[in-house]
Design an enzyme around this catalytic site. Sequence first.
Site, PDB file in Angstrom:
ATOM      1  N   HIS A  87       0.941  -1.247   0.193  1.00  0.00           N
ATOM      2  CA  HIS A  87      -0.119   0.027  -0.347  1.00  0.00           C
ATOM      3  C   HIS A  87       0.739   1.244  -0.141  1.00  0.00           C
ATOM      4  CE1 HIS A  87       0.743  -1.105   4.554  1.00  0.00           C
ATOM      5  NE2 HIS A  87       0.022   0.282   4.029  1.00  0.00           N
ATOM      6  N   GLU A  99       7.199   1.046   5.623  1.00  0.00           N
ATOM      7  CA  GLU A  99       6.947   0.094   6.206  1.00  0.00           C
ATOM      8  C   GLU A  99       7.274  -1.155   5.343  1.00  0.00           C
ATOM      9  OE1 GLU A  99       2.802  -0.107   6.674  1.00  0.00           O
ATOM     10  OE2 GLU A  99       2.738  -1.206   8.491  1.00  0.00           O
ATOM     11  N   HIS A 127       3.534   6.814   3.456  1.00  0.00           N
ATOM     12  CA  HIS A 127       4.431   6.039   3.758  1.00  0.00           C
ATOM     13  C   HIS A 127       4.393   5.376   2.633  1.00  0.00           C
ATOM     14  CE1 HIS A 127       1.775   4.132   6.442  1.00  0.00           C
ATOM     15  NE2 HIS A 127       1.821   2.297   6.185  1.00  0.00           N
TER      16      HIS A 127
HETATM   17  C1  LIG Z   1      -2.202   0.009  11.367  1.00  0.00           C
HETATM   18  C2  LIG Z   1      -0.677   0.792  11.118  1.00  0.00           C
HETATM   19  C3  LIG Z   1      -0.846   0.950   9.887  1.00  0.00           C
HETATM   20  C4  LIG Z   1      -0.462  -0.300   8.519  1.00  0.00           C
HETATM   21  O1  LIG Z   1      -0.295  -0.492   7.184  1.00  0.00           O
HETATM   22  O2  LIG Z   1      -0.947  -1.693   9.159  1.00  0.00           O
HETATM   23  C5  LIG Z   1       0.427   2.389   9.164  1.00  0.00           C
HETATM   24  O3  LIG Z   1       0.480   1.792   8.462  1.00  0.00           O
HETATM   25  S1  LIG Z   1       0.003   3.044  10.918  1.00  0.00           S
HETATM   26  C6  LIG Z   1       0.800   4.938  10.213  1.00  0.00           C
HETATM   27  C7  LIG Z   1       1.786   4.910  11.911  1.00  0.00           C
HETATM   28  N1  LIG Z   1       3.059   4.473  12.505  1.00  0.00           N
HETATM   29  C8  LIG Z   1       4.353   5.387  11.760  1.00  0.00           C
HETATM   30  O4  LIG Z   1       4.612   5.840  11.544  1.00  0.00           O
HETATM   31  C9  LIG Z   1       4.971   4.611  12.687  1.00  0.00           C
HETATM   32  C10 LIG Z   1       6.898   5.231  11.915  1.00  0.00           C
HETATM   33  N2  LIG Z   1       6.833   6.862  12.431  1.00  0.00           N
HETATM   34  C11 LIG Z   1       7.634   7.118  13.346  1.00  0.00           C
HETATM   35  O5  LIG Z   1       8.495   6.447  14.316  1.00  0.00           O
HETATM   36  C12 LIG Z   1       7.753   8.582  13.313  1.00  0.00           C
HETATM   37  O6  LIG Z   1       6.587   9.290  12.135  1.00  0.00           O
HETATM   38  C13 LIG Z   1       9.074   9.240  12.236  1.00  0.00           C
HETATM   39  C14 LIG Z   1      10.225   8.356  12.868  1.00  0.00           C
HETATM   40  C15 LIG Z   1       9.101   8.221  10.788  1.00  0.00           C
HETATM   41  C16 LIG Z   1       9.183  10.303  12.322  1.00  0.00           C
HETATM   42  O7  LIG Z   1       8.721  11.294  13.479  1.00  0.00           O
HETATM   43  P1  LIG Z   1       8.850  12.358  14.176  1.00  0.00           P
HETATM   44  O8  LIG Z   1       7.162  12.272  13.463  1.00  0.00           O
HETATM   45  O9  LIG Z   1       8.821  12.691  15.190  1.00  0.00           O
HETATM   46  O10 LIG Z   1       9.864  13.341  13.149  1.00  0.00           O
HETATM   47  P2  LIG Z   1      11.353  13.616  13.093  1.00  0.00           P
HETATM   48  O11 LIG Z   1      11.780  14.860  13.806  1.00  0.00           O
HETATM   49  O12 LIG Z   1      11.939  12.232  13.991  1.00  0.00           O
HETATM   50  O13 LIG Z   1      11.441  12.865  11.358  1.00  0.00           O
HETATM   51  C17 LIG Z   1      12.852  13.307  11.447  1.00  0.00           C
HETATM   52  C18 LIG Z   1      13.037  13.679   9.973  1.00  0.00           C
HETATM   53  O14 LIG Z   1      11.947  12.514   9.114  1.00  0.00           O
HETATM   54  C19 LIG Z   1      11.289  13.553   8.614  1.00  0.00           C
HETATM   55  N3  LIG Z   1       9.854  12.785   7.957  1.00  0.00           N
HETATM   56  C20 LIG Z   1       9.547  12.675   9.131  1.00  0.00           C
HETATM   57  N4  LIG Z   1       8.090  11.436   9.039  1.00  0.00           N
HETATM   58  C21 LIG Z   1       8.197  12.080   7.577  1.00  0.00           C
HETATM   59  C22 LIG Z   1       7.458  10.768   6.878  1.00  0.00           C
HETATM   60  N5  LIG Z   1       6.672   9.798   6.714  1.00  0.00           N
HETATM   61  N6  LIG Z   1       8.263  11.028   5.672  1.00  0.00           N
HETATM   62  C23 LIG Z   1       9.323  11.348   5.314  1.00  0.00           C
HETATM   63  N7  LIG Z   1      10.493  12.175   6.225  1.00  0.00           N
HETATM   64  C24 LIG Z   1       9.827  11.650   7.349  1.00  0.00           C
HETATM   65  C25 LIG Z   1      10.953  14.832   9.128  1.00  0.00           C
HETATM   66  O15 LIG Z   1      10.646  15.708   8.342  1.00  0.00           O
HETATM   67  C26 LIG Z   1      12.744  15.089   9.732  1.00  0.00           C
HETATM   68  O16 LIG Z   1      13.425  15.087   9.065  1.00  0.00           O
HETATM   69  P3  LIG Z   1      14.520  16.520   8.832  1.00  0.00           P
HETATM   70  O17 LIG Z   1      14.569  16.296   7.190  1.00  0.00           O
HETATM   71  O18 LIG Z   1      14.883  16.436   9.713  1.00  0.00           O
HETATM   72  O19 LIG Z   1      13.571  17.579   9.240  1.00  0.00           O
HETATM   73 CO   LIG Z   2       0.766   1.104   6.294  1.00  0.00          CO
END
Ligand SMILES: CC[C@H](C(=O)O)C(=O)SCCNC(=O)CCNC(=O)[C@H](O)C(C)(C)COP(=O)(O)OP(=O)(O)OC[C@H]1O[C@@H](n2cnc3c(N)ncnc32)[C@H](O)[C@@H]1OP(=O)(O)O
Ligand SMILES: [Co+2]
Length: 134
Positions: free
Chosen positions: A7, A130, A79
């Site tokens: 997805h 993911e 993602h």
């Molecule tokens: C029901 C489950 C479902 C499924 O398919 O089964 C799902 O998919 S659930 C989806 C939701 N769960 C998650 O997203 C879990 C994993 N995500 C995380 O651990 C955090 O969201 C993380 C670590 C990706 C980002 O954390 P945070 O929002 O606190 O931001 P940071 O300051 O730590 O970010 C560091 C850096 O990454 C960039 N960033 C953040 N999110 C994304 C993203 N989705 N795509 C791309 N880049 C992302 C953020 O802008 C920061 O970049 P920088 O250049 O340092 O500003």
């Molecule tokens: Co997902």
Amino acid sequence: MIGRLNHVAIAVPDLEAASRQYRDVLGAKVSAPQDEPDHGVTVVFVELPNSKIELLYPLGEGSPIAAFLERNPSGGMHHLCYEVDDILAARDRLKAEGARVLGDGEPKIGAHGKPVLFLHPKDFCGTLVELEQV
Ligand SMILES: CC[C@H](C(=O)O)C(=O)SCCNC(=O)CCNC(=O)[C@H](O)C(C)(C)COP(=O)(O)OP(=O)(O)OC[C@H]1O[C@@H](n2cnc3c(N)ncnc32)[C@H](O)[C@@H]1OP(=O)(O)O
Ligand SMILES: [Co+2]
């Protein structure tokens, strides 16, 4: 190692409006909202002939989607999810290659009832990845 695209996930500021867009404007089959408290999201699935779109809305405190929407108020691509045969073997190989596996590194059960893991976006061309074991 990675197989089919399971997805593409889009974070949305209004789940009902996004569901309507996909159902009524794009003519797609759209599921009812499904709460996934373990992941801090409410999810709607858009069925496509060759994959799925996952519309994500924040659920509860500390939702990763809330943080994403603060940075991207109109929503946006959140993602990609690739399928793997063996998520633990994939995890161990990725760690050996120096990729960051998010959380405690143990798979959680995702929205399809299968084990999932997430890989840091900075390690994969700025894209949150993911993995889902199918
Ligand atoms: C029901 C489950 C479902 C499924 O398919 O089964 C799902 O998919 S659930 C989806 C939701 N769960 C998650 O997203 C879990 C994993 N995500 C995380 O651990 C955090 O969201 C993380 C670590 C990706 C980002 O954390 P945070 O929002 O606190 O931001 P940071 O300051 O730590 O970010 C560091 C850096 O990454 C960039 N960033 C953040 N999110 C994304 C993203 N989705 N795509 C791309 N880049 C992302 C953020 O802008 C920061 O970049 P920088 O250049 O340092 O500003
Ligand atoms: Co997902």
